[in-house]
Design an enzyme around this catalytic site. Sequence first.
Site, PDB file in Angstrom:
ATOM      1  N   GLY A 195      -7.427  -6.098 -11.026  1.00  0.00           N
ATOM      2  CA  GLY A 195      -8.814  -6.519 -10.734  1.00  0.00           C
ATOM      3  C   GLY A 195      -9.689  -5.094 -10.613  1.00  0.00           C
ATOM      4  O   GLY A 195      -8.976  -3.913 -10.919  1.00  0.00           O
ATOM      5  N   ARG A 198     -13.463 -10.449 -10.272  1.00  0.00           N
ATOM      6  CA  ARG A 198     -14.572 -11.117 -10.053  1.00  0.00           C
ATOM      7  C   ARG A 198     -15.401 -10.544  -9.218  1.00  0.00           C
ATOM      8  O   ARG A 198     -16.096 -11.315  -8.449  1.00  0.00           O
ATOM      9  CB  ARG A 198     -14.346 -12.669 -10.216  1.00  0.00           C
ATOM     10  CG  ARG A 198     -13.555 -12.928  -9.050  1.00  0.00           C
ATOM     11  CD  ARG A 198     -13.203 -14.517  -8.722  1.00  0.00           C
ATOM     12  NE  ARG A 198     -12.365 -14.926  -7.906  1.00  0.00           N
ATOM     13  CZ  ARG A 198     -12.006 -16.014  -7.470  1.00  0.00           C
ATOM     14  NH1 ARG A 198     -12.566 -17.082  -8.032  1.00  0.00           N
ATOM     15  NH2 ARG A 198     -10.920 -16.159  -6.684  1.00  0.00           N
ATOM     16  N   LYS A 218     -18.310 -11.686  -4.832  1.00  0.00           N
ATOM     17  CA  LYS A 218     -17.138 -12.304  -5.240  1.00  0.00           C
ATOM     18  C   LYS A 218     -17.639 -13.614  -6.047  1.00  0.00           C
ATOM     19  O   LYS A 218     -18.233 -14.667  -5.458  1.00  0.00           O
ATOM     20  CB  LYS A 218     -16.334 -12.793  -4.089  1.00  0.00           C
ATOM     21  CG  LYS A 218     -14.981 -13.244  -4.825  1.00  0.00           C
ATOM     22  CD  LYS A 218     -13.826 -13.321  -3.555  1.00  0.00           C
ATOM     23  CE  LYS A 218     -12.351 -13.919  -3.907  1.00  0.00           C
ATOM     24  NZ  LYS A 218     -11.502 -13.922  -2.919  1.00  0.00           N
ATOM     25  N   GLY A 231     -14.244 -14.810 -14.187  1.00  0.00           N
ATOM     26  CA  GLY A 231     -15.124 -13.993 -13.392  1.00  0.00           C
ATOM     27  C   GLY A 231     -15.899 -14.754 -12.292  1.00  0.00           C
ATOM     28  O   GLY A 231     -16.689 -14.127 -11.467  1.00  0.00           O
ATOM     29  N   ASP A 386      -2.171  -6.090  -3.999  1.00  0.00           N
ATOM     30  CA  ASP A 386      -3.478  -5.939  -4.497  1.00  0.00           C
ATOM     31  C   ASP A 386      -4.315  -6.573  -2.992  1.00  0.00           C
ATOM     32  O   ASP A 386      -5.658  -6.483  -3.328  1.00  0.00           O
ATOM     33  CB  ASP A 386      -3.885  -6.460  -5.845  1.00  0.00           C
ATOM     34  CG  ASP A 386      -3.253  -7.841  -5.982  1.00  0.00           C
ATOM     35  OD1 ASP A 386      -2.033  -8.331  -5.814  1.00  0.00           O
ATOM     36  OD2 ASP A 386      -4.116  -8.875  -6.089  1.00  0.00           O
ATOM     37  N   ASN A 387      -3.684  -7.245  -2.240  1.00  0.00           N
ATOM     38  CA  ASN A 387      -4.393  -8.087  -1.259  1.00  0.00           C
ATOM     39  C   ASN A 387      -4.188  -7.481   0.081  1.00  0.00           C
ATOM     40  O   ASN A 387      -4.484  -8.155   1.042  1.00  0.00           O
ATOM     41  CB  ASN A 387      -4.007  -9.563  -1.326  1.00  0.00           C
ATOM     42  CG  ASN A 387      -4.552 -10.266  -2.348  1.00  0.00           C
ATOM     43  OD1 ASN A 387      -5.477  -9.999  -3.343  1.00  0.00           O
ATOM     44  ND2 ASN A 387      -3.632 -11.470  -2.788  1.00  0.00           N
ATOM     45  N   ASP A 396      -9.473 -11.253   1.119  1.00  0.00           N
ATOM     46  CA  ASP A 396      -9.048 -12.082  -0.061  1.00  0.00           C
ATOM     47  C   ASP A 396      -8.517 -13.330   0.484  1.00  0.00           C
ATOM     48  O   ASP A 396      -7.270 -13.616   0.760  1.00  0.00           O
ATOM     49  CB  ASP A 396      -8.166 -11.418  -0.892  1.00  0.00           C
ATOM     50  CG  ASP A 396      -8.837 -10.647  -1.918  1.00  0.00           C
ATOM     51  OD1 ASP A 396     -10.234 -10.367  -1.951  1.00  0.00           O
ATOM     52  OD2 ASP A 396      -8.093  -9.655  -2.473  1.00  0.00           O
TER      53      ASP A 396
END
Length: 694
Positions: A195, A198, A218, A231, A386-387, A396
Amino acid sequence: MSTRQLPIHNLPLAPDPLQRCLPRLPLEPQPSAQRRSTTFKTSTPGIWARVAPLWTAWPLRVTKEEVEAIGVDLENGGQVSVEDVLARWDPNEVLSTGPNGLQARSSAHRLKIKPELLGISQKALDDRLPHLDVGDAVDLCRGTAGSGSEARDALVDVLSGRHVLMSEDQGDAAYGPWSTRYCGHQFGSWAGQLGDGRAISLIETQLPDGRRTEIQLKGAGRTPFSRSADGLAVLRSGVREFLGCEAVAALGIPTTRSLALLTVPIEDLPVIRENGPEPTSLTARLAPSFIRIGHFEALNPSESARGFSQIFLGGGGWLKDDTEKEGPLDGQGNLESLRELAEWCKRVMGYEGSTEGWVREVVRRNAEMVAGWQVYGWMHGVLNTDNISVLGLTIDYGPYAFMDVWDAGHICNHSDPSGLYSYRRQPERVLFALDKLVQALSPLIGYEAIHGAAPSGWSEGRSKEDVRELEAKAAEVMEDWQDAFWDVERATERRGWAKRFGLKTNKSTDDRDVFYDFLTLLHTHSLDFHASLRLLCAFQPSKSVDNNYTRLQAASMVANATVNLPGDAVDPAVQEVQHWLDLYAQRVLDSDEVSAWSEGVEEGEWESARRRAMEGVNPRFVLRQWVLEELIADMEKAGTENIQEARVKLARVLDMATNPFRAYDEETEEGRERSRLCELGGKEMLGFQCSCSS
């Protein structure tokens, strides 16, 4: 600067904005470069790319009339290119220039967007954007106004992408919307570049008190990191994130925040998902920064991640990382950009010191965050690296859930059959993510441990053997970081439990006799977690000498914290809860505990003070799955034809989520509706699982 004097396009820029401090990712100049999926080598410097919001369908759709308007004669063999179609979105028309040096720009095609504001969070405005003037936007969403205002129009125009904020100069000193590159481990396995697929950031602003807030969208359309996706975001996921951020914030847990939620008519932009077309959403969210552990992994992936191949269908082809032969490090990544990103994050967080010390601060913040999740039975659902925010913020909101019936093994994400991210495993999975951060930064930590602060160019000319030596040094100096994580997590969690159970003093037996035994009771007899603790607030230990009193209290808890409990299960549950209440009363009536509660209150009022304190940490309203599902269904049904009805229903739940400890007057129709939303819901919704919402 006075409160709420500035519309969104005039907000002051924060000092040291990301795109003026960190190198930009190389993209070709044509419009499609912003939208074509591009995989960057790990040696590529920088983490961000210029990307303006593109709130439209992908693959692109264009009518014959639109093609003719572009100037292409299809009847005579003319052909339209993707560049022609995308160029219509280029914000080349300057509408105004603000005191911050940013121009509001648009194009005739951008102005065709028909945004509808669905919700806005007053609490987030107060906490994170006290200087932002939104006009009558809050009143509109509450159903008490709607005549319109310039500030509200400006807010909607910028958040929807009708207007784009960017500096006049588009060279190296330019400023405008951007997305970032990060990688990560998903469900424990390396997944490569992920990412922002989006998410598009608009501006970093400085608050009157010196703090900074980044506004990010987002669901704002394709970016170079979208892989094969469009996205966009559907309404159900937007509603969940918009409310989830604010509900978690109200419980005192660090989190990103929600500013606003928008949609457009489904006939203008249907989002195609597995069940067909759905209404779209665009969530505006806030944080000092949205940098994650995955950003650091992108610049220095672990050894097992090198030589990894990624295939993006419909994107930029495939990249095999072990083809990088650009110097002695051979695919090591970009250690110079790693240093730059770490230094920038330190400034954002107000940290002055070594990278080792900063990483320990990141560890501490995340340990405190996940401890808050555990105390309130909140489950993230997708704890990929990634979160995980380096700022220690909950980030997220996908298939998250608050605990219903207590079950430490509960899995809120039905895409997680192994339970990797179940409630009980959340601390260890956050620890796993932090370990990836330590690994990524280990060459820099090792260098600083030996040489002091790393200067620009510190990694130039270093071989793999040099880097291994630095990593070995980092392993020495960071040897105890995992122990530090557990120390903070357990201490923070224990303090949180003590508050929820109304205890001011510590006893070594509390973990077993109070916390563990109570939660075991809830699990054994299928009692609701939050309802049971809220009911416990009303229990008066001083009356426990009356056996009938404790039995009535136990019966009330069983009756009001269960759904359709079989008749033959009621009496055993009442008996065991009563037994626990007797022991709990003895603990609360301990002389030291009574003295602690009596301090500063009138004589004989300690129990009343204690009840008020407990009701201030045990929510009356919980953002349960049934509430979310009912609200989403109602909003989808209302559509844009009954947009005001959708706004009012969303505003009601938002107000309850941001004031979770409040009780309601059931003498009014509104009070009765709010009390209904505080109920447990039907048995079929208990433990309801979501997928990774999109």
